[in-house]
Scaffold this motif. Structure first.
Motif, mmCIF file in Angstrom:
data_model
loop_
_atom_site.group_PDB
_atom_site.id
_atom_site.type_symbol
_atom_site.label_atom_id
_atom_site.label_comp_id
_atom_site.label_asym_id
_atom_site.label_seq_id
_atom_site.Cartn_x
_atom_site.Cartn_y
_atom_site.Cartn_z
ATOM 1 N N SER A 149 24.091 -41.162 30.507
ATOM 2 C CA SER A 149 23.024 -40.451 30.115
ATOM 3 C C SER A 149 23.539 -39.071 29.602
ATOM 4 O O SER A 149 22.732 -38.163 29.093
ATOM 5 N N ASN A 150 24.646 -38.663 30.157
ATOM 6 C CA ASN A 150 25.060 -37.428 29.802
ATOM 7 C C ASN A 150 26.099 -37.011 28.622
ATOM 8 O O ASN A 150 26.628 -38.278 27.931
ATOM 9 N N ILE A 151 26.131 -35.919 28.120
ATOM 10 C CA ILE A 151 27.233 -35.618 26.981
ATOM 11 C C ILE A 151 28.123 -34.663 27.358
ATOM 12 O O ILE A 151 27.835 -33.736 28.004
ATOM 13 N N GLN A 152 29.500 -34.812 26.732
ATOM 14 C CA GLN A 152 30.450 -33.905 27.207
ATOM 15 C C GLN A 152 30.763 -33.253 25.738
ATOM 16 O O GLN A 152 30.786 -33.959 24.651
ATOM 17 N N VAL A 153 30.576 -31.921 25.799
ATOM 18 C CA VAL A 153 30.832 -31.220 24.248
ATOM 19 C C VAL A 153 31.841 -30.262 24.318
ATOM 20 O O VAL A 153 31.867 -29.669 25.521
ATOM 21 N N ALA A 154 32.350 -29.919 23.330
ATOM 22 C CA ALA A 154 33.787 -29.116 23.311
ATOM 23 C C ALA A 154 33.374 -28.237 22.153
ATOM 24 O O ALA A 154 33.089 -28.507 21.154
ATOM 25 N N ALA A 211 22.695 -24.686 24.933
ATOM 26 C CA ALA A 211 23.804 -24.582 26.211
ATOM 27 C C ALA A 211 24.935 -23.984 25.789
ATOM 28 O O ALA A 211 25.528 -23.136 26.408
ATOM 29 N N ILE A 212 25.497 -24.363 24.597
ATOM 30 C CA ILE A 212 26.972 -23.820 24.215
ATOM 31 C C ILE A 212 26.716 -22.229 23.812
ATOM 32 O O ILE A 212 27.636 -21.156 24.069
ATOM 33 N N ALA A 213 25.688 -22.101 23.351
ATOM 34 C CA ALA A 213 25.224 -20.413 22.763
ATOM 35 C C ALA A 213 25.259 -19.615 24.005
ATOM 36 O O ALA A 213 25.805 -18.374 23.865
ATOM 37 N N LYS A 214 24.831 -20.104 24.997
ATOM 38 C CA LYS A 214 24.651 -19.409 26.189
ATOM 39 C C LYS A 214 25.982 -18.931 26.646
ATOM 40 O O LYS A 214 26.154 -17.871 27.342
ATOM 41 N N GLY A 236 30.742 -15.925 17.046
ATOM 42 C CA GLY A 236 30.288 -17.321 16.525
ATOM 43 C C GLY A 236 30.906 -18.311 17.301
ATOM 44 O O GLY A 236 31.745 -18.338 18.227
ATOM 45 N N PHE A 237 30.207 -19.658 17.326
ATOM 46 C CA PHE A 237 30.757 -20.818 17.922
ATOM 47 C C PHE A 237 30.814 -21.973 16.825
ATOM 48 O O PHE A 237 29.908 -22.037 15.937
ATOM 49 N N TYR A 238 31.687 -22.935 17.268
ATOM 50 C CA TYR A 238 31.574 -24.234 16.390
ATOM 51 C C TYR A 238 31.769 -25.422 17.411
ATOM 52 O O TYR A 238 32.787 -25.350 18.174
ATOM 53 N N ILE A 239 30.827 -26.074 17.232
ATOM 54 C CA ILE A 239 30.808 -27.438 18.115
ATOM 55 C C ILE A 239 31.741 -28.828 17.619
ATOM 56 O O ILE A 239 31.348 -28.977 16.558
ATOM 57 N N ASP A 240 32.756 -28.900 18.148
ATOM 58 C CA ASP A 240 33.679 -29.709 17.353
ATOM 59 C C ASP A 240 33.747 -31.157 17.937
ATOM 60 O O ASP A 240 33.927 -31.864 17.056
ATOM 61 N N SER A 241 33.368 -31.649 19.259
ATOM 62 C CA SER A 241 33.194 -32.852 19.630
ATOM 63 C C SER A 241 32.120 -33.246 20.671
ATOM 64 O O SER A 241 31.769 -32.162 21.397
ATOM 65 N N ARG A 242 31.741 -34.411 20.461
ATOM 66 C CA ARG A 242 30.639 -34.721 21.545
ATOM 67 C C ARG A 242 30.888 -36.184 22.048
ATOM 68 O O ARG A 242 31.343 -36.987 21.175
ATOM 69 N N SER A 243 31.109 -36.494 23.374
ATOM 70 C CA SER A 243 31.031 -37.907 23.807
ATOM 71 C C SER A 243 30.169 -38.071 24.849
ATOM 72 O O SER A 243 29.871 -37.276 25.865
ATOM 73 N N GLU A 244 29.691 -39.280 24.734
ATOM 74 C CA GLU A 244 28.642 -39.904 25.722
ATOM 75 C C GLU A 244 29.255 -40.228 26.909
ATOM 76 O O GLU A 244 30.248 -41.105 27.076
ATOM 77 N N LEU A 245 28.756 -39.566 28.363
ATOM 78 C CA LEU A 245 29.020 -40.198 29.493
ATOM 79 C C LEU A 245 27.906 -40.701 30.142
ATOM 80 O O LEU A 245 27.223 -40.006 31.133
ATOM 81 N N VAL A 248 34.959 -23.627 25.131
ATOM 82 C CA VAL A 248 33.916 -24.058 26.165
ATOM 83 C C VAL A 248 33.802 -25.716 26.002
ATOM 84 O O VAL A 248 33.601 -26.236 25.059
ATOM 85 N N ARG A 249 33.894 -26.112 27.321
ATOM 86 C CA ARG A 249 33.649 -27.474 27.475
ATOM 87 C C ARG A 249 32.464 -28.029 28.448
ATOM 88 O O ARG A 249 32.840 -27.449 29.527
ATOM 89 N N ILE A 250 31.369 -28.405 28.250
ATOM 90 C CA ILE A 250 30.215 -28.644 29.075
ATOM 91 C C ILE A 250 29.863 -30.019 29.269
ATOM 92 O O ILE A 250 30.147 -30.763 28.249
ATOM 93 N N ARG A 251 29.455 -30.364 30.389
ATOM 94 C CA ARG A 251 29.072 -31.728 30.685
ATOM 95 C C ARG A 251 27.672 -31.859 31.192
ATOM 96 O O ARG A 251 27.416 -30.949 32.184
ATOM 97 N N GLY A 252 26.606 -32.632 30.605
ATOM 98 C CA GLY A 252 25.255 -32.325 31.213
ATOM 99 C C GLY A 252 24.459 -33.338 30.213
ATOM 100 O O GLY A 252 24.858 -33.893 29.617
#
Length: 347
Positions: A165-170, A142-145, A154-163, A127-131
């Motif tokens: 004021s937003n963040i992109q998460v994988a 947000a990821i858990a939903k 289960g889930f594991y958040i592997d990466s975060r990058s700032e865009l 799952v990759r979300i941006r917001g």
């Protein structure tokens, strides 16, 4: 990358016969599965990894151990030419390690996995979300939903990058009965190295020490690989305020997806890249101990950080025609801030 205090992931079998003693060296996985009966330290002028492995094997023998696991090695603070090597010792009938109860956080009914657990399991989706997520809790929610909606356990958040004021998460999603990933050993010999080709030609246990096609890196997920595999797109949850309606809207932009990567996922190693684009990878102690260097070089100077030392070592190794390099020893001048770095070179 070089560290003045290095953690060694030891190996069971080296390509170079080194042990005339009975005590055998364990892998990290083997050592973690048993209870150690004693920890010991040895000191000496060990110029290669094989030197201190042999010395530790002899010392373990003297303590009545059947096996040992080298945990750390560093430079002696009182004598820059000496190394201090630490190891745990194990009896032949060593009891199994006590299992620690696993405590995991839960969001939206889905467990958050630590990397140590997630890296061993095969995800069923990514799952990759941006917001805009002001806190870690908001990111997890947000990821858990998304994970819950897809039936993840289960889930594991592997990466975060700032865009901005937003963040992109994988994040990777796992079923309760997720299969084990086929992992490369951290100390795997590069398959495109001279030592790797010799080991493959030798076959048997030696070949098992080489990176395996189709196996995954034990230190990192490959986001592009999994995004392509699952035809995954970024879910854009970026919100904007409309002046006319004063309502929050959500966009649904997606990324263009390329073809699935088919090359094996190699062990992630520290890489030095020169301005002209040439690259070289640094081997850890355990990998270098399995290989035979074709040359050794040394250089002297004043360097503040590990990155500086690794860059200078890598640069010189490239110029010497090496494909891989290993910083074998760092000696501090007895007077002044300079250091001498010894580097082993590998084809």
């Amino acid at each position: 990358m070089l560290s003045f205090k290095k953690t060694i992931i030891a190996t069971t079998v080296a390509l170079i016969p080194f042990c005339s003693f009975a005590a055998q060296q364990l892998t990290e996985e083997q050592a973690n599965s048993m209870q150690s009966f004693k920890s010991i330290t040895i000191r000496g002028a060990f110029y290669t990894d094989s030197d201190y492995v042999m010395a530790m094997s002899k010392a373990a023998d003297n303590e009545g151990a059947a096996s040992f696991y080298i945990t750390t090695t560093n430079i002696s603070p009182s004598n820059d030419t000496l190394r201090i090597v630490y190891a745990k010792l194990y009896k032949a009938d060593a009891p199994k390690a006590l299992e620690q109860p696993e405590t995991l956080r839960k969001f939206e009914g889905v467990y958050e996995y630590p990397k140590s657990k997630a890296i061993r399991l095969e995800p069923f989706n990514i799952v990759r979300i941006r917001g805009y997520f002001p806190t870690d809790y908001d990111v997890n929610q947000a990821i858990a939903k998304e994970a819950s909606a897809q039936g993840a356990y289960g889930f594991y958040i592997d990466s975060r990058s700032e865009l901005g004021s937003n963040i992109q998460v994988a994040a990777y999603l796992f079923k309760k009965d997720a299969p084990e990933r086929k992992l490369q050993p951290e100390n795997a010999i590069p398959y495109d190295s001279e030592a790797g080709q010799l080991a493959l030609a030798k076959g048997g246990e030696a070949a098992m020490q080489v990176e395996k096609p189709g196996y995954y890196s034990p230190s990192a997920f490959n986001e592009k690989y999994y995004a392509d595999k699952f035809n995954n797109k970024v879910i854009d949850k970026t919100t904007t305020n409309s002046a006319a309606t004063n309502k929050v809207t959500t966009t649904s932009n997606t990324e263009t997806i390329s073809t699935v990567a088919t090359e094996p996922q190699r062990v992630t190693r520290y890489t030095v890249t020169l301005p002209d684009g040439r690259k070289i990878q640094e081997l850890n102690d355990a990998t270098a101990a399995k290989m035979v260097s074709f040359d050794t070089l040394k250089f002297r100077g004043y360097y503040v950080t590990d990155q500086e030392i690794s860059y200078q070592a890598g640069k010189r190794a490239i110029e010497a025609g090496a494909k891989y390099y290993h910083i074998a020893r760092v000696a501090h001048d007895s007077k002044g801030p300079n250091i001498t770095v010894f580097v082993d070179l590998y084809k």
